[in-house]
Scaffold this motif. Structure first.
Motif, mmCIF file in Angstrom:
data_model
loop_
_atom_site.group_PDB
_atom_site.id
_atom_site.type_symbol
_atom_site.label_atom_id
_atom_site.label_comp_id
_atom_site.label_asym_id
_atom_site.label_seq_id
_atom_site.Cartn_x
_atom_site.Cartn_y
_atom_site.Cartn_z
ATOM 1 N N HIS A 52 0.862 -1.192 0.000
ATOM 2 C CA HIS A 52 0.000 0.000 0.000
ATOM 3 C C HIS A 52 0.888 1.227 0.000
ATOM 4 O O HIS A 52 1.189 1.771 1.051
ATOM 5 C CB HIS A 52 -0.853 0.068 1.268
ATOM 6 N N ASP B 97 -5.833 -4.684 11.929
ATOM 7 C CA ASP B 97 -6.357 -3.334 11.732
ATOM 8 C C ASP B 97 -7.784 -3.525 11.212
ATOM 9 O O ASP B 97 -7.977 -4.213 10.203
ATOM 10 C CB ASP B 97 -5.453 -2.635 10.699
ATOM 11 N N THR B 98 -8.778 -2.948 11.892
ATOM 12 C CA THR B 98 -10.175 -3.220 11.507
ATOM 13 C C THR B 98 -10.516 -2.679 10.118
ATOM 14 O O THR B 98 -11.535 -3.033 9.549
ATOM 15 C CB THR B 98 -11.176 -2.629 12.522
ATOM 16 N N ARG B 99 -9.672 -1.801 9.549
ATOM 17 C CA ARG B 99 -9.948 -1.303 8.189
ATOM 18 C C ARG B 99 -9.535 -2.318 7.138
ATOM 19 O O ARG B 99 -9.892 -2.225 5.976
ATOM 20 C CB ARG B 99 -9.194 0.014 7.942
ATOM 21 N N ARG B 100 -8.690 -3.297 7.558
ATOM 22 C CA ARG B 100 -8.162 -4.267 6.588
ATOM 23 C C ARG B 100 -8.043 -5.638 7.263
ATOM 24 O O ARG B 100 -6.999 -6.274 7.230
ATOM 25 C CB ARG B 100 -6.758 -3.820 6.116
ATOM 26 N N ASP C 272 -6.809 5.682 14.559
ATOM 27 C CA ASP C 272 -7.801 6.756 14.596
ATOM 28 C C ASP C 272 -8.742 6.615 13.401
ATOM 29 O O ASP C 272 -8.285 6.410 12.276
ATOM 30 C CB ASP C 272 -7.120 8.133 14.507
ATOM 31 N N GLY C 273 -10.043 6.718 13.656
ATOM 32 C CA GLY C 273 -11.011 6.699 12.557
ATOM 33 C C GLY C 273 -11.327 5.309 12.026
ATOM 34 O O GLY C 273 -12.182 5.167 11.153
ATOM 35 N N ALA C 274 -10.643 4.286 12.519
ATOM 36 C CA ALA C 274 -10.929 2.917 12.052
ATOM 37 C C ALA C 274 -12.211 2.440 12.716
ATOM 38 O O ALA C 274 -12.512 2.846 13.844
ATOM 39 C CB ALA C 274 -9.769 1.994 12.402
ATOM 40 N N PRO C 275 -13.001 1.586 12.028
ATOM 41 C CA PRO C 275 -14.243 1.111 12.652
ATOM 42 C C PRO C 275 -13.976 0.349 13.943
ATOM 43 O O PRO C 275 -12.953 -0.330 14.063
ATOM 44 C CB PRO C 275 -14.839 0.162 11.603
ATOM 45 N N ARG C 276 -14.879 0.545 14.897
ATOM 46 C CA ARG C 276 -14.777 -0.178 16.180
ATOM 47 C C ARG C 276 -15.871 -1.238 16.202
ATOM 48 O O ARG C 276 -17.030 -0.923 15.952
ATOM 49 C CB ARG C 276 -15.011 0.766 17.365
ATOM 50 N N TYR C 277 -15.520 -2.474 16.481
ATOM 51 C CA TYR C 277 -16.491 -3.559 16.570
ATOM 52 C C TYR C 277 -16.393 -4.203 17.944
ATOM 53 O O TYR C 277 -15.307 -4.240 18.527
ATOM 54 C CB TYR C 277 -16.198 -4.640 15.526
#
Ligand SMILES: Nc1nc2c(ncn2[C@@H]2O[C@H](COP(=O)(O)OP(=O)(O)OP(=O)(O)O)[C@@H](O)[C@H]2O)c(=O)[nH]1
Ligand SMILES: [Mg+2]
Length: 184
Positions: A48, A104-107, A133-138
């Protein structure tokens, strides 16, 4: 060094740019060893290269040392993240008692192959979600299902930039390793 001090090798694994080097460097009490190589356009389409803050990637390993308790020293080995470096991950895993597998919850999907590799190696592990920061929280229970974690593998969340938080993630792993093998 006291006579009853125990040293334990720990692997820090996870996909590209998930915060492995940040964790090892943030926790190490010696000058950490790093093997960062500058990312160039050659990695375009493979790594990336769109992460603006990311200028380098680990090509061999990170190494750090942490006195976690009076009688316990951890040797932390951070692995490279990309699947083309899995042979390095296999080598680094030799002699390790367990692995902290970062996600990382974004990926999340990028953590699967690493997790699969760690399971194949038979290493006990804890999955540690690095809260960007800003990544989804589950809810952790949903994450556990989504990641299809081994039923007894602990799942924790932490912030790799915060040494106290990283330390807690490692403590979760050490606690897991101290359990009898039959209950892991
Ligand atoms: N916002 C935020 N940024 C982070 C966090 N952890 C790491 N970073 C940043 O994310 C980038 C990637 O961190 P690294 O520690 O190099 O990731 P890595 O897993 O070692 O990456 P590779 O070795 O290339 O696979 C760096 O720019 C860090 O400053 C975090 O918890 N939150
Ligand atoms: Mg790294």
């Amino acid at each position: 060094m006291s006579g009853c001090e125990r040293t334990v090798k720990i692997l820090v694994a996870g996909p590209f740019a998930v915060g492995k080097t940040t964790l090892v460097h943030g926790l190490s009490q010696i000058a950490p060893v790093s093997t960062e190589a500058e990312m160039t356009s050659a990695g375009s389409g493979i790594d990336h290269t769109d992460l603006p803050a990311k200028k380098s990637t680990t090509v061999a390993m990170d190494f750090g040392r942490l006195h976690l308790a009076d009688d316990l020293v951890l040797y932390l080995f951070g692995a490279p993240g990309q699947s083309r470096f899995f042979p390095v991950l296999t080598d680094l895993a030799r002699g390790a008692l367990g692995a902290l597998v970062l996600a990382d919850t974004r990926r999340l999907e990028e953590t699967y192959p690493v997790l699969e590799h760690i399971e194949l190696l038979g290493l006990p592990y804890v999955m540690a979600v690095n809260l960007f920061d800003g990544a989804p929280r589950y809810p952790l229970e949903r994450l556990r299902e989504a990641m299809d974690l081994a039923p007894r593998a602990p799942l924790v969340s932490f912030d790799a930039r915060d040494a106290a938080s990283s330390r807690q993630a490692l403590i979760a792993l050490v606690r897991h390793l101290l359990m009898p093998e039959s209950s892991r």
